[in-house]
Design a protein around this motif. Structure first.
Motif, PDB file in Angstrom:
ATOM      1  N   GLN A   1       9.777   2.497  75.257  1.00 49.03           N
ATOM      2  CA  GLN A   1      10.170   2.929  76.597  1.00 49.03           C
ATOM      3  C   GLN A   1      11.639   3.356  76.624  1.00 49.03           C
ATOM      4  N   THR A   2      12.461   2.620  75.864  1.00 44.23           N
ATOM      5  CA  THR A   2      13.897   2.926  75.850  1.00 44.23           C
ATOM      6  C   THR A   2      14.166   4.263  75.161  1.00 44.23           C
ATOM      7  N   CYS A   3      13.429   4.541  74.090  1.00 39.17           N
ATOM      8  CA  CYS A   3      13.719   5.740  73.292  1.00 39.17           C
ATOM      9  C   CYS A   3      12.953   6.979  73.768  1.00 39.17           C
ATOM     10  N   ARG A   4      11.884   6.771  74.515  1.00 42.79           N
ATOM     11  CA  ARG A   4      10.987   7.852  74.910  1.00 42.79           C
ATOM     12  C   ARG A   4      11.681   9.063  75.556  1.00 42.79           C
ATOM     13  N   PRO A   5      12.713   8.849  76.393  1.00 47.20           N
ATOM     14  CA  PRO A   5      13.340  10.027  77.026  1.00 47.20           C
ATOM     15  C   PRO A   5      13.833  11.067  76.017  1.00 47.20           C
ATOM     16  N   TYR A   6      14.254  10.624  74.830  1.00 51.59           N
ATOM     17  CA  TYR A   6      14.707  11.609  73.824  1.00 51.59           C
ATOM     18  C   TYR A   6      13.535  12.485  73.382  1.00 51.59           C
ATOM     19  N   LEU A   7      12.387  11.859  73.175  1.00 53.86           N
ATOM     20  CA  LEU A   7      11.199  12.625  72.778  1.00 53.86           C
ATOM     21  C   LEU A   7      10.789  13.587  73.894  1.00 53.86           C
TER      22      LEU A   7
ATOM     23  N   SER B   1      20.950  -2.122  62.527  1.00 59.36           N
ATOM     24  CA  SER B   1      20.218  -2.263  61.260  1.00 59.36           C
ATOM     25  C   SER B   1      19.866  -0.913  60.633  1.00 59.36           C
ATOM     26  N   ARG B   2      19.897   0.167  61.413  1.00 56.57           N
ATOM     27  CA  ARG B   2      19.472   1.469  60.867  1.00 56.57           C
ATOM     28  C   ARG B   2      20.489   2.001  59.854  1.00 56.57           C
ATOM     29  N   THR B   3      19.965   2.749  58.885  1.00 48.91           N
ATOM     30  CA  THR B   3      20.862   3.488  57.988  1.00 48.91           C
ATOM     31  C   THR B   3      21.353   4.719  58.726  1.00 48.91           C
TER      32      THR B   3
ATOM     33  N   ARG C   1      23.424  12.929  70.865  1.00 50.33           N
ATOM     34  CA  ARG C   1      23.338  11.706  71.677  1.00 50.33           C
ATOM     35  C   ARG C   1      22.534  10.631  70.961  1.00 50.33           C
ATOM     36  N   VAL C   2      21.470  11.073  70.263  1.00 53.35           N
ATOM     37  CA  VAL C   2      20.635  10.106  69.531  1.00 53.35           C
ATOM     38  C   VAL C   2      21.472   9.435  68.425  1.00 53.35           C
ATOM     39  N   CYS C   3      22.246  10.249  67.710  1.00 53.68           N
ATOM     40  CA  CYS C   3      23.053   9.700  66.601  1.00 53.68           C
ATOM     41  C   CYS C   3      24.007   8.598  67.093  1.00 53.68           C
ATOM     42  N   ALA C   4      24.478   8.764  68.320  1.00 47.27           N
ATOM     43  CA  ALA C   4      25.466   7.807  68.831  1.00 47.27           C
ATOM     44  C   ALA C   4      24.812   6.694  69.645  1.00 47.27           C
ATOM     45  N   CYS C   5      23.476   6.742  69.770  1.00 47.31           N
ATOM     46  CA  CYS C   5      22.784   5.828  70.689  1.00 47.31           C
ATOM     47  C   CYS C   5      22.769   4.378  70.174  1.00 47.31           C
ATOM     48  N   VAL C   6      23.090   3.469  71.059  1.00 43.97           N
ATOM     49  CA  VAL C   6      23.048   2.035  70.718  1.00 43.97           C
ATOM     50  C   VAL C   6      22.282   1.270  71.808  1.00 43.97           C
ATOM     51  N   LYS C   7      21.328   1.972  72.453  1.00 44.86           N
ATOM     52  CA  LYS C   7      20.593   1.329  73.542  1.00 44.86           C
ATOM     53  C   LYS C   7      19.769   0.135  73.058  1.00 44.86           C
ATOM     54  N   CYS C   8      19.326   0.183  71.806  1.00 40.35           N
ATOM     55  CA  CYS C   8      18.660  -0.990  71.215  1.00 40.35           C
ATOM     56  C   CYS C   8      19.644  -1.550  70.183  1.00 40.35           C
ATOM     57  N   PRO C   9      20.491  -2.499  70.588  1.00 35.21           N
ATOM     58  CA  PRO C   9      21.587  -2.914  69.698  1.00 35.21           C
ATOM     59  C   PRO C   9      21.111  -3.378  68.322  1.00 35.21           C
ATOM     60  N   ASN C  10      19.965  -4.094  68.285  1.00 33.37           N
ATOM     61  CA  ASN C  10      19.500  -4.591  66.979  1.00 33.37           C
ATOM     62  C   ASN C  10      19.097  -3.441  66.053  1.00 33.37           C
ATOM     63  N   LEU C  11      18.475  -2.401  66.621  1.00 33.76           N
ATOM     64  CA  LEU C  11      18.064  -1.259  65.782  1.00 33.76           C
ATOM     65  C   LEU C  11      19.271  -0.410  65.395  1.00 33.76           C
ATOM     66  N   ALA C  12      20.202  -0.276  66.333  1.00 33.13           N
ATOM     67  CA  ALA C  12      21.398   0.528  66.042  1.00 33.13           C
ATOM     68  C   ALA C  12      22.212  -0.104  64.917  1.00 33.13           C
TER      69      ALA C  12
ATOM     70  N   ILE D   1       8.152   8.606  68.244  1.00 33.62           N
ATOM     71  CA  ILE D   1       8.544   8.073  69.549  1.00 33.62           C
ATOM     72  C   ILE D   1       9.934   7.437  69.410  1.00 33.62           C
ATOM     73  N   LEU D   2      10.108   6.646  68.371  1.00 33.96           N
ATOM     74  CA  LEU D   2      11.388   5.952  68.142  1.00 33.96           C
ATOM     75  C   LEU D   2      12.244   6.728  67.145  1.00 33.96           C
ATOM     76  N   LYS D   3      13.522   6.738  67.375  1.00 34.11           N
ATOM     77  CA  LYS D   3      14.415   7.464  66.471  1.00 34.11           C
ATOM     78  C   LYS D   3      15.119   6.533  65.475  1.00 34.11           C
ATOM     79  N   CYS D   4      14.918   5.246  65.633  1.00 31.20           N
ATOM     80  CA  CYS D   4      15.511   4.289  64.682  1.00 31.20           C
ATOM     81  C   CYS D   4      14.393   3.474  64.045  1.00 31.20           C
ATOM     82  N   ARG D   5      14.600   3.080  62.819  1.00 31.69           N
ATOM     83  CA  ARG D   5      13.616   2.235  62.157  1.00 31.69           C
ATOM     84  C   ARG D   5      13.580   0.858  62.832  1.00 31.69           C
TER      85      ARG D   5
END
Ligand code: SF4
Length: 264
Positions: A168-174, A85-87, A72-83, A145-149
Motif C-alpha cells: 500500500q505504501t509503495c503502490r502510488p509509484y507503480l 536493508s536495500r542495496t 523520488r523512489v531512489c530517495a524514498c525511505v517510507k518503509c525505514p526497514n526496507l530503505a 509493486i514494491l521498489k525495495c527488496r
C-alpha cells in the motif's frame, strides 16, 4: 515504402515511359487532377517527419517523467526497514511507451543486487515467455509493486513476499508508472501482484486466465514464473502460455501456428 516515395517512383516511371516509348502513357483527366492535388506535396516526404517527431517527443516526455518518479523512489525511505536493508531501489525497465506491461510483486536478492526487476531465474523464464510472444524484453515494460527488496532480518539470503502495508505504501509509484506508460494490457504475475494491484485476495486457480480491469486497462492474471520453476508440470506451463495467447489476441498481434503449439 512510404507513400511519397512510392508516388515519386510512379511519376519517374511514367516520365521514363513518355520519353522512351512509342506508346505514350495516358491518364484520365480526373487521375491527373488527383495527382496534381498530391504533387505539390511531392514534398510529402515530410509527412512522416512530424509524425516521428511527435512519437519521439512523447517517448522523450515519458522517459523524463519516469526518470522524475525514479528520482523520488531512489530517495524514498517510507518503509525505514526496507530503505536501510536495500542495496538499491529497483524501479522498472523497458519501453516507456510499451503496449504490454508485466507487474510482479517485489525485487528479490538478484534484483536488489542488479537494480533491475526479473533478472534471476524467474526473470530469465519471464524473458523467454516475452520472446516466445514475439517481443524483445526491451519492447515491454517490467515493474514490481514494491521498489525495495523485502528485508529478511537475520539472514542475507532468501526472499519474502511484501506485506499488504508495504504494498500500500509503495503502490502510488507503480500507479504513476502505469499512468505515464499507458499500456494497452497489464499482466499481473502471481497472487501478490493481484493483491497489490486490485486489492483482491484469492487462490491463483480462481484468479488466473481471466480478464480483469485496472483503472480501465485490461489486466490478465497469470502465474508468477517462480511458480513454474517450482512446479515443472507441463499442464501448469501450458496454462501460462494460454494466458499469454489471450494477451496477444487482446493486443491484436497475429499468433503463428508455431506459437499456438508452443509449450514453455
Ligand atoms: S518499498 Fe517503496 S515505499 Fe517503501 S521505501 Fe521502498 S520505495 Fe519507498
Amino acid at each position: 515504402m512510404h507513400f511519397p516515395h512510392a508516388l515519386e517512383t510512379v511519376l519517374q516511371t511514367l516520365e521514363r515511359i513518355r520519353d522512351e516509348s512509342v506508346n505514350r502513357p495516358c491518364a484520365s483527366r480526373s487521375a491527373l487532377e488527383a495527382l496534381d492535388r498530391i504533387a505539390p506535396a511531392r514534398g510529402m516526404e515530410n509527412i512522416q517527419e512530424p509524425k516521428s517527431d511527435v512519437v519521439a517527443a512523447r517517448d522523450q516526455h515519458a522517459v523524463e517523467k519516469l526518470a522524475s518518479v525514479n528520482e523520488r523512489v531512489c530517495a524514498c525511505v517510507k518503509c525505514p526497514n526496507l530503505a536501510s536493508s536495500r542495496t538499491q531501489t529497483v524501479f522498472g525497465v523497458g519501453n516507456p511507451e510499451a503496449d504490454l506491461m508485466f507487474v510482479g510483486e517485489a525485487p528479490g536478492a538478484d534484483e536488489d543486487a542488479q537494480g533491475e526487476p526479473f533478472v534471476g531465474r524467474a526473470g530469465q523464464l519471464l524473458t523467454r515467455i516475452i520472446k516466445a510472444m514475439g517481443f524483445a524484453r526491451e519492447e515491454v515494460y517490467i515493474a514490481n509493486i514494491l521498489k525495495c527488496r523485502p528485508d529478511t532480518p537475520g539472514t542475507s539470503y532468501g526472499n519474502r513476499p511484501p506485506t499488504p502495508r508495504e504494498m500500500q505504501t509503495c503502490r502510488p509509484y507503480l500507479m504513476e508508472q502505469i499512468d505515464i506508460i499507458r499500456p494497452k494490457v497489464i499482466v499481473a504475475l502471481g497472487a501478490v501482484a493481484v493483491e497489490g494491484l486490485l486489492g483482491t485476495r484469492a487462490p491463483m486457480r480462481e484468479l488466473r486466465g481471466r480478464w480483469d480491469s485496472f483503472n480501465g486497462t485490461p489486466l490478465m492474471v497469470t502465474y508468477h514464473p517462480a511458480y513454474l520453476l517450482r512446479n515443472q508440470s507441463p499442464s501448469e506451463k501450458r496454462k501460462v502460455w494460454e494466458d499469454m495467447m489471450r494477451v496477444l489476441e487482446r493486443l491484436e498481434k497475429p499468433i503463428s501456428e508455431k506459437q499456438r503449439n508452443y509449450f514453455l
